[in-house]
Design a protein around this motif. Structure first.
Motif, PDB file in Angstrom:
ATOM      1  N   UNK A  30       0.824  -1.202   0.000  1.00  0.00           N
ATOM      2  CA  UNK A  30       0.000   0.000   0.000  1.00  0.00           C
ATOM      3  C   UNK A  30       0.862   1.257   0.000  1.00  0.00           C
ATOM      4  N   UNK A  31       2.129   1.108   0.442  1.00  0.00           N
ATOM      5  CA  UNK A  31       3.058   2.230   0.475  1.00  0.00           C
ATOM      6  C   UNK A  31       3.948   2.215  -0.767  1.00  0.00           C
ATOM      7  N   UNK A  32       4.499   3.365  -1.158  1.00  0.00           N
ATOM      8  CA  UNK A  32       5.466   3.374  -2.273  1.00  0.00           C
ATOM      9  C   UNK A  32       6.744   2.659  -1.868  1.00  0.00           C
ATOM     10  N   UNK A  33       7.490   2.171  -2.857  1.00  0.00           N
ATOM     11  CA  UNK A  33       8.724   1.455  -2.563  1.00  0.00           C
ATOM     12  C   UNK A  33       9.804   2.414  -2.090  1.00  0.00           C
ATOM     13  N   UNK A  34      10.657   1.939  -1.192  1.00  0.00           N
ATOM     14  CA  UNK A  34      11.751   2.758  -0.677  1.00  0.00           C
ATOM     15  C   UNK A  34      12.905   2.863  -1.669  1.00  0.00           C
ATOM     16  N   UNK A  35      13.065   1.842  -2.522  1.00  0.00           N
ATOM     17  CA  UNK A  35      14.165   1.849  -3.482  1.00  0.00           C
ATOM     18  C   UNK A  35      13.599   1.713  -4.888  1.00  0.00           C
ATOM     19  N   UNK A  36      14.253   2.302  -5.886  1.00  0.00           N
ATOM     20  CA  UNK A  36      13.738   2.212  -7.256  1.00  0.00           C
ATOM     21  C   UNK A  36      13.650   0.763  -7.718  1.00  0.00           C
ATOM     22  N   UNK A  37      12.597   0.432  -8.413  1.00  0.00           N
ATOM     23  CA  UNK A  37      12.424  -0.917  -8.924  1.00  0.00           C
ATOM     24  C   UNK A  37      10.966  -1.206  -9.193  1.00  0.00           C
ATOM     25  N   UNK A  38      10.658  -2.344  -9.828  1.00  0.00           N
ATOM     26  CA  UNK A  38       9.270  -2.690 -10.145  1.00  0.00           C
ATOM     27  C   UNK A  38       8.428  -2.794  -8.876  1.00  0.00           C
ATOM     28  N   UNK A  39       7.349  -2.031  -8.822  1.00  0.00           N
ATOM     29  CA  UNK A  39       6.544  -1.988  -7.601  1.00  0.00           C
ATOM     30  C   UNK A  39       5.099  -1.674  -7.948  1.00  0.00           C
ATOM     31  N   UNK A  40       4.184  -2.378  -7.318  1.00  0.00           N
ATOM     32  CA  UNK A  40       2.752  -2.120  -7.455  1.00  0.00           C
ATOM     33  C   UNK A  40       2.261  -1.515  -6.151  1.00  0.00           C
ATOM     34  N   UNK A  41       1.754  -0.311  -6.193  1.00  0.00           N
ATOM     35  CA  UNK A  41       1.227   0.323  -4.985  1.00  0.00           C
ATOM     36  C   UNK A  41      -0.285   0.132  -4.982  1.00  0.00           C
ATOM     37  N   UNK A  42      -0.699  -0.952  -4.322  1.00  0.00           N
ATOM     38  CA  UNK A  42      -2.115  -1.303  -4.299  1.00  0.00           C
ATOM     39  C   UNK A  42      -2.332  -2.391  -3.259  1.00  0.00           C
ATOM     40  N   UNK A  43      -3.583  -2.793  -3.093  1.00  0.00           N
ATOM     41  CA  UNK A  43      -3.917  -3.939  -2.247  1.00  0.00           C
ATOM     42  C   UNK A  43      -3.492  -5.195  -2.985  1.00  0.00           C
ATOM     43  N   UNK A  44      -2.589  -5.963  -2.387  1.00  0.00           N
ATOM     44  CA  UNK A  44      -2.033  -7.136  -3.076  1.00  0.00           C
ATOM     45  C   UNK A  44      -3.111  -8.146  -3.458  1.00  0.00           C
ATOM     46  N   UNK A  45      -4.237  -8.135  -2.762  1.00  0.00           N
ATOM     47  CA  UNK A  45      -5.306  -9.085  -3.097  1.00  0.00           C
ATOM     48  C   UNK A  45      -5.868  -8.840  -4.498  1.00  0.00           C
ATOM     49  N   UNK A  46      -5.643  -7.630  -5.013  1.00  0.00           N
ATOM     50  CA  UNK A  46      -6.145  -7.310  -6.354  1.00  0.00           C
ATOM     51  C   UNK A  46      -5.273  -7.888  -7.469  1.00  0.00           C
ATOM     52  N   UNK A  47      -4.077  -8.398  -7.115  1.00  0.00           N
ATOM     53  CA  UNK A  47      -3.162  -8.891  -8.164  1.00  0.00           C
ATOM     54  C   UNK A  47      -2.752 -10.347  -7.954  1.00  0.00           C
ATOM     55  N   UNK A  48      -3.371 -11.027  -7.021  1.00  0.00           N
ATOM     56  CA  UNK A  48      -2.981 -12.412  -6.737  1.00  0.00           C
ATOM     57  C   UNK A  48      -3.280 -13.361  -7.891  1.00  0.00           C
ATOM     58  N   UNK A  49      -4.178 -12.971  -8.772  1.00  0.00           N
ATOM     59  CA  UNK A  49      -4.650 -13.862  -9.835  1.00  0.00           C
ATOM     60  C   UNK A  49      -3.889 -13.678 -11.153  1.00  0.00           C
ATOM     61  N   UNK A  50      -2.801 -12.906 -11.166  1.00  0.00           N
ATOM     62  CA  UNK A  50      -2.170 -12.522 -12.424  1.00  0.00           C
ATOM     63  C   UNK A  50      -1.139 -13.518 -12.962  1.00  0.00           C
ATOM     64  N   UNK A  51      -1.169 -14.743 -12.486  1.00  0.00           N
ATOM     65  CA  UNK A  51      -0.332 -15.786 -13.073  1.00  0.00           C
ATOM     66  C   UNK A  51       1.100 -15.840 -12.565  1.00  0.00           C
ATOM     67  N   UNK A  52       1.322 -15.543 -11.302  1.00  0.00           N
ATOM     68  CA  UNK A  52       2.657 -15.591 -10.723  1.00  0.00           C
ATOM     69  C   UNK A  52       3.141 -17.028 -10.576  1.00  0.00           C
ATOM     70  N   UNK A  53       4.445 -17.224 -10.722  1.00  0.00           N
ATOM     71  CA  UNK A  53       5.031 -18.540 -10.457  1.00  0.00           C
ATOM     72  C   UNK A  53       5.189 -18.772  -8.960  1.00  0.00           C
TER      73      UNK A  53
END
Length: 217
Positions: A30-53
């Motif tokens: 829910x917070x922005x990342x402290x270090x530069x890099x790929x980051x999703x600022x959202x409720x993680x439950x909204x992205x659990x279905x996106x096909x992660x390994x």
């Protein structure tokens, strides 16, 4: 290369360790990342279905932890018992959402849970490690519920200093940190040695499983 979700991480420590090993890793919080890099600022439950390994998750644990079970009987200042039990239910539901996500390999960081949390979550196998097993001079028992993943193997075990010595106090910085607005945030940050071991060992296992091997890389 594996697609790894690092859930509830804003520091970027574990994410960056996986990226260094050649994986597609994204942190989410829910917070922005402290270090530069790929980051999703959202409720993680909204992205659990996106096909992660795989997913390495670090959910907030203070209402599940055995160390805080007293607040379910005598609430802290400014809170009611009803609020405490409601927060427990929310924390347990969030944990279950991560545990039950449609992702094959999962490691969910968790504390020693009190009986009320165990009753609501029913956690499975749990490994407990220490940062000093991986070259980080720190005392902090870290538990993972492991789903489809093997135990972490120590990579650089240090010799803990004797209790009462100045060095022992330095290693105990997590537990000696004074109260303050950033206490929880700093205490929860992963040490680099254990993050590297997670990326190396679990990354190789996940990649090997993806390629039809036995998971040994």
């Amino acid at each position: 290369m594996a697609d790894i979700l690092i859930a509830c991480e804003e520091s970027g420590t574990v994410r960056d360790a996986f990226i260094a090993m050649g994986h597609n890793a994204i942190s989410c919080d829910l917070q922005p990342t402290r270090s530069p890099g790929p980051h999703l600022q959202c409720d993680v439950r909204d992205v659990l279905h996106l096909g992660w390994d795989a997913m390495i998750a670090h959910p907030v644990c203070k209402r599940l932890a055995n160390s805080g079970v007293r607040w379910l009987t005598v609430p802290p200042h400014g809170k009611t018992l009803e609020q405490m039990w409601h927060e427990l239910e929310k924390g347990a539901a969030f944990y279950r959402a991560l545990r039950d996500a449609p992702i094959r390999f999962k490691a969910i960081e968790n504390p020693v849970m009190h009986p009320h949390a165990v009753e609501r979550i029913r956690p499975a196998y749990r490994q407990v490690v220490q940062p000093w097993w991986f070259g980080d001079p720190t005392f902090k028992a870290t538990g993972f519920e492991l789903i489809g993943l093997p135990d972490l193997r120590p990579t650089n075990k240090l010799v803990p200093p004797k209790p009462g010595t100045p060095e022992h106090k330095e290693w105990s910085w997590v537990h000696r940190m004074p109260p303050g607005p950033n206490r929880e945030r700093e205490r929860s940050k992963f040490q680099p040695g254990i993050a590297r071991a997670i990326a190396e060992q679990w990354g190789a296992f996940i990649e090997g499983s993806k390629n039809g091997g036995n998971g040994n890389g």
